[in-house]
Scaffold this motif. Structure first.
Motif, PDB file in Angstrom:
ATOM      1  N   ALA A 213       0.840  -1.198   0.000  1.00  0.00           N
ATOM      2  CA  ALA A 213       0.000   0.000   0.000  1.00  0.00           C
ATOM      3  C   ALA A 213       0.881   1.256   0.000  1.00  0.00           C
ATOM      4  O   ALA A 213       0.478   2.317  -0.477  1.00  0.00           O
ATOM      5  CB  ALA A 213      -0.920   0.017   1.211  1.00  0.00           C
ATOM      6  N   LEU A 214       2.103   1.126   0.529  1.00  0.00           N
ATOM      7  CA  LEU A 214       3.057   2.231   0.519  1.00  0.00           C
ATOM      8  C   LEU A 214       3.989   2.169  -0.695  1.00  0.00           C
ATOM      9  O   LEU A 214       4.253   3.182  -1.348  1.00  0.00           O
ATOM     10  CB  LEU A 214       3.906   2.202   1.797  1.00  0.00           C
ATOM     11  N   LEU A 215       4.489   0.972  -1.000  1.00  0.00           N
ATOM     12  CA  LEU A 215       5.520   0.838  -2.033  1.00  0.00           C
ATOM     13  C   LEU A 215       4.983   1.031  -3.440  1.00  0.00           C
ATOM     14  O   LEU A 215       5.610   1.718  -4.263  1.00  0.00           O
ATOM     15  CB  LEU A 215       6.184  -0.537  -1.926  1.00  0.00           C
ATOM     16  N   MET A 216       3.843   0.422  -3.774  1.00  0.00           N
ATOM     17  CA  MET A 216       3.394   0.438  -5.164  1.00  0.00           C
ATOM     18  C   MET A 216       2.999   1.823  -5.675  1.00  0.00           C
ATOM     19  O   MET A 216       3.321   2.171  -6.818  1.00  0.00           O
ATOM     20  CB  MET A 216       2.257  -0.571  -5.363  1.00  0.00           C
ATOM     21  N   PRO A 217       2.320   2.665  -4.882  1.00  0.00           N
ATOM     22  CA  PRO A 217       2.088   4.030  -5.371  1.00  0.00           C
ATOM     23  C   PRO A 217       3.396   4.794  -5.603  1.00  0.00           C
ATOM     24  O   PRO A 217       3.495   5.601  -6.532  1.00  0.00           O
ATOM     25  CB  PRO A 217       1.266   4.672  -4.241  1.00  0.00           C
ATOM     26  N   ILE A 223       7.140   5.739 -12.321  1.00  0.00           N
ATOM     27  CA  ILE A 223       6.877   5.375 -13.716  1.00  0.00           C
ATOM     28  C   ILE A 223       6.148   6.511 -14.425  1.00  0.00           C
ATOM     29  O   ILE A 223       6.434   6.832 -15.586  1.00  0.00           O
ATOM     30  CB  ILE A 223       6.070   4.066 -13.789  1.00  0.00           C
ATOM     31  N   MET A 224       5.214   7.160 -13.718  1.00  0.00           N
ATOM     32  CA  MET A 224       4.498   8.295 -14.311  1.00  0.00           C
ATOM     33  C   MET A 224       5.444   9.466 -14.594  1.00  0.00           C
ATOM     34  O   MET A 224       5.292  10.170 -15.594  1.00  0.00           O
ATOM     35  CB  MET A 224       3.365   8.734 -13.388  1.00  0.00           C
ATOM     36  N   THR A 268      -5.016  -4.651  -7.974  1.00  0.00           N
ATOM     37  CA  THR A 268      -5.684  -5.073  -6.746  1.00  0.00           C
ATOM     38  C   THR A 268      -5.960  -3.882  -5.834  1.00  0.00           C
ATOM     39  O   THR A 268      -7.049  -3.756  -5.256  1.00  0.00           O
ATOM     40  CB  THR A 268      -4.828  -6.113  -5.999  1.00  0.00           C
ATOM     41  N   LEU A 269      -4.975  -2.994  -5.706  1.00  0.00           N
ATOM     42  CA  LEU A 269      -5.137  -1.791  -4.881  1.00  0.00           C
ATOM     43  C   LEU A 269      -6.250  -0.900  -5.445  1.00  0.00           C
ATOM     44  O   LEU A 269      -7.115  -0.410  -4.710  1.00  0.00           O
ATOM     45  CB  LEU A 269      -3.823  -1.015  -4.833  1.00  0.00           C
ATOM     46  N   TYR A 270      -6.223  -0.697  -6.746  1.00  0.00           N
ATOM     47  CA  TYR A 270      -7.196   0.194  -7.387  1.00  0.00           C
ATOM     48  C   TYR A 270      -8.611  -0.364  -7.303  1.00  0.00           C
ATOM     49  O   TYR A 270      -9.558   0.330  -6.923  1.00  0.00           O
ATOM     50  CB  TYR A 270      -6.779   0.432  -8.838  1.00  0.00           C
ATOM     51  N   GLN A 271      -8.750  -1.659  -7.631  1.00  0.00           N
ATOM     52  CA  GLN A 271     -10.069  -2.286  -7.598  1.00  0.00           C
ATOM     53  C   GLN A 271     -10.587  -2.429  -6.169  1.00  0.00           C
ATOM     54  O   GLN A 271     -11.787  -2.318  -5.910  1.00  0.00           O
ATOM     55  CB  GLN A 271     -10.000  -3.662  -8.271  1.00  0.00           C
ATOM     56  N   ARG A 279      -4.342   4.035  -9.403  1.00  0.00           N
ATOM     57  CA  ARG A 279      -4.530   3.650 -10.802  1.00  0.00           C
ATOM     58  C   ARG A 279      -3.179   3.414 -11.477  1.00  0.00           C
ATOM     59  O   ARG A 279      -2.299   4.281 -11.435  1.00  0.00           O
ATOM     60  CB  ARG A 279      -5.298   4.739 -11.555  1.00  0.00           C
ATOM     61  N   PRO A 280      -2.982   2.239 -12.097  1.00  0.00           N
ATOM     62  CA  PRO A 280      -1.684   1.955 -12.723  1.00  0.00           C
ATOM     63  C   PRO A 280      -1.395   2.905 -13.881  1.00  0.00           C
ATOM     64  O   PRO A 280      -2.300   3.319 -14.606  1.00  0.00           O
ATOM     65  CB  PRO A 280      -1.830   0.519 -13.236  1.00  0.00           C
TER      66      PRO A 280
END
Length: 307
Positions: A213-217, A223-224, A268-271, A279-280
């Motif tokens: 929940a912390l790392l992926m954003p 990446i953005m 998974t986080l977004y859904q 959002r990826p």
């Protein structure tokens, strides 16, 4: 409060990829328990065992373990062949599932494990983002309600044990309880992770738990930044390495995790939350479409074709 030992005399590991093999490695070497390793691919099993041999040889060469310890650890690992299926794990006290981040796949696996294995067997998932409560619900026997004796008993033995990659090196295991998980299951799972030489933190069963929940954003935002042309790949990673003292930059880290895994966790986080901050990025989706999955495929944000 009752304090339980782990009581794991034999461990089953489902999946012999990088994560499953790493879990088998620390269980055999550190916890010193026999391990039954199962995968639906014979080629993947052989690849995983070859990696284990290299890891043990490297630890002996570095003086971290003695040659006798390496041999004893290797001898503790046995293979359950693909044709035998999950019923070959009948005699284990705990199974740790380490397959792809797919809820339908994990639900099918845990439904089979609950049906095939004794009711005393702990069913653990190495998932890094998927709900343990949802996985546990898949173990309710057909024809029984969630409130029946059988409907309560089977899910109570499901727990999240999130090891980190590379498992032999990383010191952390994240412990996650589903709504149905019993206190005994939690305490035994924690005790086993500690026997494997790990520190243990606990998280509630929310999308991504604490770690992702912390790392992926954070990775997704990097990446953005690349996607928008704010900075180059090298400058993004160098900024985090030298400015924030991270051991590697977020784009390199994404390559090591696997871009398909990063995308699956982001989805998974977004859904699971409906929050747009999860959002990826389009670039991440397109790279996965291209099969540029990072280190394991030879190409991601960096080129690993000669690695």
């Amino acid at each position: 409060m009752t304090i339980y030992g782990h009581g794991i005399r034999t461990l089953g590991v489902l999946g012999s990829g990088q994560m499953g093999l790493g879990i088998a490695y620390v269980a055999a070497l550190r916890a010193k328990v026999p391990v039954l390793l199962h995968d639906r691919s014979s080629a993947q099993i052989q690849k995983g065992l070859a990696l284990m041999d290299r890891l043990l040889e490297k630890d002996v060469a570095k003086g971290k373990i003695k040659a006798e310890e390496a041999k004893e650890a290797r001898d503790r690992v046995s293979v359950v062949p693909p044709e035998k299926g999950m019923s070959g794990l009948q005699d284990v006290d705990m199974v740790i599932e380490a397959v792809s981040e797919s809820l339908p796949l994990k639900q099918a696996i845990f439904g089979s494990l609950a049906a095939d294995l004794p009711p005393s067997t702990i069913l653990a998932s190495n998932t890094s983002s998927i709900s343990i409560t949802k996985i546990a619900a898949s173990t309710i026997p057909e024809g029984h309600s969630a409130s029946s004796k059988e409907g309560l008993q089977s899910p109570s033995r499901v727990v999240g044990l999130h090891f980190f990659n590379p498992v032999p090196v990383m010191k952390l295991v994240e412990l996650i309880s589903g709504l149905q998980t019993s206190q005994e299951t939690m305490e035994r799972a924690k005790a086993f992770a500690m026997a494997c030489g790990k520190e243990v933190t606990s998280s509630q069963d929310v999308p991504g738990f604490v770690s992702n929940a912390l790392l992926m954003p954070f990775i997704n935002e990097a990446i953005m930044c690349l996607e928008k042309g704010i900075a180059t790949r090298d400058d993004i990673d160098k900024t985090l390495k030298l400015g924030m003292n991270h051991p590697m930059g977020p784009l390199q880290l994404a390559d090591f995790i696997g871009l398909d895994t990063c995308l699956a966790i982001q989805q998974t986080l977004y859904q699971g939350t409906g929050d747009s901050k999860y959002r990826p990025s389009i670039l991440l989706e397109r790279m996965v479409d291209a099969q540029w999955l990072g280190k394991k495929s030879g190409k991601g944000f960096y080129d690993y074709s000669d690695a």
